[in-house]
Design an enzyme around this catalytic site. Structure first.
Site, PDB file in Angstrom:
ATOM      1  CG  ASP A   1      -2.248   0.791   0.851  1.00 12.25           C
ATOM      2  OD1 ASP A   1      -2.195   1.639  -0.070  1.00 12.25           O
ATOM      3  OD2 ASP A   1      -3.287   0.589   1.509  1.00 12.25           O
TER       4      ASP A   1
HETATM    5  C1  BGC Z   1      -5.190   3.051  -0.021  1.00 12.48           C
HETATM    6  C2  BGC Z   1      -5.337   1.973  -1.068  1.00 12.48           C
HETATM    7  C3  BGC Z   1      -5.195   2.561  -2.451  1.00 12.48           C
HETATM    8  C4  BGC Z   1      -3.867   3.275  -2.548  1.00 12.48           C
HETATM    9  C5  BGC Z   1      -3.587   3.864  -3.917  1.00 12.48           C
HETATM   10  C6  BGC Z   1      -3.958   3.907  -0.252  1.00 12.48           C
HETATM   11  O1  BGC Z   1      -3.930   5.022   0.582  1.00 12.48           O
HETATM   12  O2  BGC Z   1      -5.142   2.446   1.253  1.00 12.48           O
HETATM   13  O3  BGC Z   1      -6.577   1.323  -0.899  1.00 12.48           O
HETATM   14  O4  BGC Z   1      -5.293   1.549  -3.413  1.00 12.48           O
HETATM   15  O5  BGC Z   1      -3.851   4.319  -1.588  1.00 12.48           O
HETATM   16  O6  BGC Z   1      -4.423   4.917  -4.207  1.00 12.48           O
END
Ligand code: BGC
Length: 711
Positions: free
Chosen positions: A257
């Site tokens: 993440d």
């Molecule tokens: C979120 C994810 C997301 C990623 C990319 C993160 O802050 O937890 O769910 O896919 O950002 O945007």
């Protein structure tokens, strides 16, 4: 030599690590922009993938740098969050889950994939299949709710829709199952907070959706930001290497993440970026999203002996294999592929409207306030969500344009041009400004029926949007009470990414509709339900608490030795009910359904058998409707105390007024498998209770007993 071996043989260490590094574009008012020296990093092979770049022009431009100007001409993997739509925005996942309709879930994912691919995107960070049992957690909005079977079916359908038959296809994108795992079990519902679960709960509740996702062939998995019992998932070798890749047999790419690798230092499990990078890579995280730890830390980790070159190369192979599966080496510009299956703009709006209609849940209905009278009426639309286009899109608007969303007011005005429909918001969503209240009350006083549109703003749920209080925000309650005091026929539309604790409203509204955030077609879909063009069919994918003190709340609780009763020493609250305001599965229709005989065959079942459960239903109401019937099981005696109810299936039946029909649900005896005392999967023999009915409310379920024996 195949392509991957050949490339690996030619790559420098920096280029190898580049394939494991994902950088992000920022946004300006006109769309994505590449900041810093991202273009330079692509040119030098220091970035193998990017997120948040979309649009045919922007993606073509940056992809051209990768394939024409970088030394090895390796195409970029371009990712984007199409969580509930891309250009066309569909309902929030928790809303769409309420449709209990895998075909719909697949269709909206397919449409999003086609739109994303036409925008040059070949990877999406969806579906989110986190089990959510705590509405304080804002990301409940992005989840399919509280039940492992529901989340599994939702995830499978989304993966089929996103990935299609073959990732090579023009309209397919690689899906990412996230967030692995138990992210929704965050302490006190606070986003990113620590989690701590028994191995049994992990395996019974939180891992099954990931088993289903891997079996459905998901291309990527994203570990959660959180830690589980002290081990951040981004560094969890036991769960990523052992369970996911070993036990579950996942062969795809694990993508961290956003910045999660660097956060291993903040978690307190790594001293510096090199250690953080080594921990994540060794756990099995192939791509570092945005933390730069792989880029800056892996060379040092290699020198210090924290990782080995073969470990780095193993991840590079996985990334290149995904690029191959996506056909990027042959056609790097995804937007240039002929897109034969792309639905027309009209078909997309129609699908968005259908998804929104099927997501709406009619929570209360007293008297016959719905559908609206066919005669022309004076309708007052009040409340801060009555005419709020941009809010309708919800927390992940993808690449959607809020200007083309349809508000509730616009939708109803279009559907009922014969009515005198007037608007007066009264109050804002969160502010304390009372200056509009008097005008709104005047409008209501002079109308035949009031539509009171209350709720949260779209940014009050989703990531980093946890709440410690689940009431209506701002001064909406005060406003609503003043409107209710007028005694007009009152229909409440509630918009939120989570259940809100509003028992006072539920008791007094003539109708209460949960409208979540329904996406672009929100207003038209709500008008379809209000006018009776369509009958509501949505059912709650979560138990709905009365008070925040009841959470976490879910139907599949284990029994207590002291069930709640009037006795003092029993499991209950001394200051309020233990039962939810609405049980899991709750939702009314315009029909009035009576459950008749339930028959399961064979009643004496053996392992390997297929049980057929037939349910007779009659619509005794004056209007047509579609009923949803849930099938739960209970094993009253087992070596391990088991949930009071476990959902094993559901089905739907549409019946005209006065009509009787039969619904058949099929249940393999195999689905009764559970984890025995030693956590080994087993089917216990003996008596099982099958419970069938309109929700998880025990009092409304019809029971049928079967015996299960050895094959
Ligand atoms: C979120 C994810 C997301 C990623 C990319 C993160 O802050 O937890 O769910 O896919 O950002 O945007």
């Amino acid at each position: 030599m195949n392509r991957i071996d050949r490339l690996l043989a030619e790559m420098t260490l920096e280029e190898k690590i580049g394939q494991l590094s994902m950088l992000a574009a920022g946004f300006s008012v006109t769309g994505p922009v590449l900041g810093g020296d991202t273009t330079g990093d692509v040119r030098t092979g220091r970035a193998g993938s990017l997120l948040n770049v979309y649009g045919p022009e922007a993606t073509r431009r940056i992809q051209r740098v990768a394939v024409e100007e970088s030394r090895l001409a390796i195409p970029l993997l371009l990712g984007f969050d199409a969580v509930h739509g891309h250009r066309t925005v569909f309902p929030l996942p928790i809303g769409e889950a309420a449709a209990f309709d895998p075909d719909l879930w697949e269709e909206t994912a397919r449409a999003s994939a086609a739109q994303a691919a036409a925008d040059g995107v070949k990877l999406t960070f969806a579906p989110m299949i986190d089990i959510a049992r705590d509405p304080r957690w804002g990301r409940i909005a992005e989840s399919p709710g509280e039940d492992p079977l529901l989340a599994s079916l939702f995830g499978e359908a989304k993966i089929r829709g996103f990935q299609g038959e073959d990732l090579h296809e023009a309209g397919s994108v690689a899906a990412t199952a996230k967030h692995f795992v138990a992210y929704g079990a965050a302490n006190a519902g606070r986003d990113y907070a620590s989690t701590d679960l028994s191995e049994r709960t992990l395996r019974e509740t939180y891992l099954p959706p990931f088993v289903a996702a891997v079996d459905a062939g998901v291309a990527a998995v994203m570990p959660a930001f959180s830690d589980l019992a002290g081990v951040p998932l981004t560094a969890d070798e036991r769960l990523i290497g052992g369970w996911l890749r070993g036990e579950a047999g996942f062969e795809g790419v694990v993508i961290s993440d956003y910045n999660a690798v660097a956060e291993l230092v903040v978690h307190g499990v790594a001293a510096d970026p090199a250690e953080a990078a080594a921990l994540a890579l060794r756990a099995g995280v192939d791509i570092d999203m945005m933390s730069h730890c792989y880029r800056d830390g892996l060379p040092e980790a290699l020198d210090r002996g924290l990782v080995s070159l073969p470990e780095i190369e193993r991840s590079v192979r996985r990334v290149l294999a995904l690029k191959e599966r996506l056909g990027l080496f042959e056609t790097p510009h995804a937007a240039d592929r002929p897109q034969p299956g792309t639905p027309s703009p009209d078909a997309l709006r129609e699908l968005a409207r259908e998804a929104a209609v099927r997501s709406i849940v009619l929570l209360e209905h007293r008297g016959d306030v719905l559908p609206l009278d066919a005669r022309p009426q004076r309708i007052a639309m009040v409340g801060p969500l009555a005419d709020a286009r941009a809010e309708m899109l919800g927390c992940w608007s993808g690449a959607g344009d809020s200007a083309s969303a349809v508000s509730f007011f616009e939708g109803l005005a279009l559907a009922r041009p014969d009515c005198d429909i007037r608007l007066s918001p009264g109050v804002g969503i969160r502010d304390g400004d009372e200056s509009g209240i008097a005008a709104a009350l005047d409008l209501c006083a002079g109308s035949d029926v009031v539509l009171l549109c209350l709720g949260e703003s779209r940014d009050m749920s989703g990531e980093a949007a946890s709440r410690s209080d689940l009431d209506l925000p701002g001064i909406q309650r005060r406003f609503a009470e003043a409107v209710l005091a007028l005694g007009k026929p009152m229909i409440v539309l509630l918009s939120a990414g989570r259940p809100l604790c509003v028992p006072w409203l539920a008791e007094r509204a003539d109708a209460l509709l949960m409208t979540w955030f329904l996406g672009h077609e929100a207003g038209n879909a709500v008008a379809d339900i209000l006018t009776g063009r369509r009958s509501p069919t949505g059912r709650l994918p979560v138990s709905w608490p009365r008070t925040v003190g009841q959470v976490p709340l879910f139907y599949a609780e284990r029994p207590t030795g002291r069930p709640a009763s009037a006795e003092h020493y029993t499991s209950k609250y001394i200051d309020g009910p233990t039962a939810p305001l609405y049980p899991f599965g709750h939702g009314l229709t315009y029909g009035r359904f009576r459950l008749g005989a339930v028959v399961a065959e064979p009643a004496d079942a053996r392992e390997g058998d297929m049980l057929t459960v037939t349910i007779e239903l009659t619509n005794e109401g004056p209007l047509a409707g579609e009923e949803t019937v849930f099938l739960f099981v209970r094993k009253p005696v087992s070596r391990v105390s088991r949930a009071r109810l476990e959902m094993k299936g559901f089905g739907k039946l549409a019946l005209a007024s006065g009509e009787t029909g039969r619904l058949t649900l099929v249940l393999p005896v195999e689905a009764l498998r559970f984890l025995d005392a030693a956590l080994r999967p087993a089917i216990e023999h003996g008596a099982y209770e099958l419970l069938v009915g309109p929700s998880a409310d025990r009092a409304r379920l019809v029971s049928y007993w079967i015996e299960v024996g050895a094959a």
